[in-house]
Design an enzyme around this catalytic site. Structure first.
Site, short mmCIF file in Angstrom:
data_model
loop_
_atom_site.label_atom_id
_atom_site.label_comp_id
_atom_site.label_asym_id
_atom_site.label_seq_id
_atom_site.Cartn_x
_atom_site.Cartn_y
_atom_site.Cartn_z
CG ASN A 71 -2.27 0.61 0.64
OD1 ASN A 71 -2.26 1.66 0.27
ND2 ASN A 71 -3.34 -0.29 0.94
NE ARG A 72 -2.20 5.24 -3.32
CZ ARG A 72 -3.20 4.33 -3.65
NH1 ARG A 72 -3.74 3.71 -2.89
NH2 ARG A 72 -3.29 4.35 -5.07
CG HIS A 99 1.92 -1.98 -3.91
ND1 HIS A 99 1.02 -2.00 -2.67
CD2 HIS A 99 0.75 -1.93 -4.83
CE1 HIS A 99 -0.23 -2.28 -2.92
NE2 HIS A 99 -0.46 -1.87 -4.20
CG HIS A 171 -1.53 -6.20 -6.12
ND1 HIS A 171 -2.30 -5.85 -7.31
CD2 HIS A 171 -1.67 -5.08 -5.36
CE1 HIS A 171 -2.72 -4.78 -7.38
NE2 HIS A 171 -2.37 -3.99 -6.32
CE1 TYR A 173 -5.67 -5.06 -10.60
CE2 TYR A 173 -3.64 -6.27 -10.54
CZ TYR A 173 -4.36 -5.21 -10.55
OH TYR A 173 -3.72 -4.02 -10.51
CG ASP A 227 -7.24 1.85 -4.38
OD1 ASP A 227 -6.96 1.31 -4.12
OD2 ASP A 227 -6.47 2.77 -5.43
CD GLN A 263 -6.46 -0.35 -0.14
OE1 GLN A 263 -6.26 -0.15 1.10
NE2 GLN A 263 -6.63 0.94 -0.99
CD GLU A 283 -4.20 -4.58 -2.79
OE1 GLU A 283 -3.18 -4.14 -2.40
OE2 GLU A 283 -4.92 -3.82 -3.74
#
Length: 321
Positions: A71-72, A99, A171, A173, A227, A263, A283
């Protein structure tokens, strides 16, 4: 050394099975193929590239283990007792390290264990002190195991020789065989962390009730843009975090985890060779920007301790009723 490894498991009656491809780069999930489940009977439920080489240029973290801090991180700054560390900003429009930055785990080559078997694989990576901006000589390990013919278990572990921060996640999808808009989604959670214009949490925890993110009951995803970070209980016990289902293919995915947050990202930034919203990321991880948010659960790891987290992706078949 092979770049791609396959593990598989079949039910005792041989009617159902699961095959998973795993890659050295990023300790990534390249394929989750379900056999004998749902209307299609044989379906890959994660996005993947056609060749292993395509992952070398992947900008989407496709199926990868992300970290050392998923994440951030605002402004790429991590303050610890030993000093402040700068991580390369790879989301420049928001001034964030995302990430793990440009040298994150998604582009690292992991070493597979020689003791793997048909149902499990362990991949590990040594990270030298400051090689990615983060402190500590660290050992990161990801173990994938098919615990039965419908479940993939992911165990994350890490150790360090000096104080550092660790937050590992996968991560992948997911797409259960149709348009994302037609999927239904449900969280088994009550709260989320509101964010500012840079997608950094403002430090509070808010109720889902009455918000656009209130997926506490099954809801069609439609054009919802997600998000966001959803908050789990604080007891670190394995719990169901979220579920995804698609009636067209009669498949459901349940995500269970020991992580404190989830997330959820609807893949709106995907581009060629994929299309926007071709899959959804679920996530399981720690809170975004945790090093700079004193009110959030700590992600600090110190020498002598081992970081451990578990996430399980469990698939079931929906009935006709």
């Amino acid at each position: 050394m092979s770049n791609r490894h396959t593990i598989s498991q079949t039910s005792p009656d041989a009617r159902r099975g699961i095959t998973v491809d795993l890659l050295n780069r990023g300790a990534a999930i390249g394929r989750i193929q379900l056999h004998g489940m749902g209307r299609q009977r044989d379906i890959d439920v994660v996005l993947g590239y056609a060749s292993t080489e395509d992952y070398d240029r992947d900008p989407f973290y496709l199926g990868s283990t992300v970290g050392p801090v998923a994440n951030r991180i605002a402004d790429g700054k991590v303050a610890l007792a030993s000093g402040t560390f700068s991580i390369g900003i790879n989301e420049p429009s928001r001034s964030n390290a995302l990430h793990g930055g440009e040298l994150g785990l998604h582009q690292q080559l992991f070493q597979p264990s020689p003791t793997s078997d048909a149902q499990s694989l362990t991949l590990s990576r040594q990270l030298p002190h400051l090689s990615d901006g983060f402190p500590g000589n660290r050992l990161v390990t990801v173990r994938y195991e098919l615990t039965d013919a419908t479940s993939l278990q992911c165990d994350f572990a890490a150790t360090t020789d000096r104080e550092t921060v660790i937050n590992l996640a996968n991560h992948a999808y997911f797409n259960l065989g149709g348009r994302l808009a037609d999927h239904e989604f449900r969280t088994h959670l009550e709260h989320f962390t509101p964010v500012n214009e840079q997608s950094i949490p403002i430090g509070t925890i808010a109720s889902l009730v009455g918000s656009e993110l209130d997926f506490r009951q099954w809801r069609r995803l439609g054009d919802s843009v997600l998000d966001h970070n959803f908050v789990l209980r604080k007891d670190n016990k394995l719990q169901k975090a979220a579920s995804l289902r698609l009636h067209d293919t009669q498949l459901q995915l349940d995500v269970l985890t020991t992580q404190p947050a989830l997330q959820v990202y609807t893949g709106d930034g995907l581009t060629a060779p994929f299309s926007a919203r071709a899959g959804i990321c679920l996530e399981a991880q720690a809170f975004p920007d945790a090093p700079n948010q004193p009110g959030f659960p700590s992600i600090v790891l110190t020498p002598g301790r081992t970081y451990r987290q578990r996430t399980i992706y469990r698939f079931t078949e929906l009935s006709d009723h």
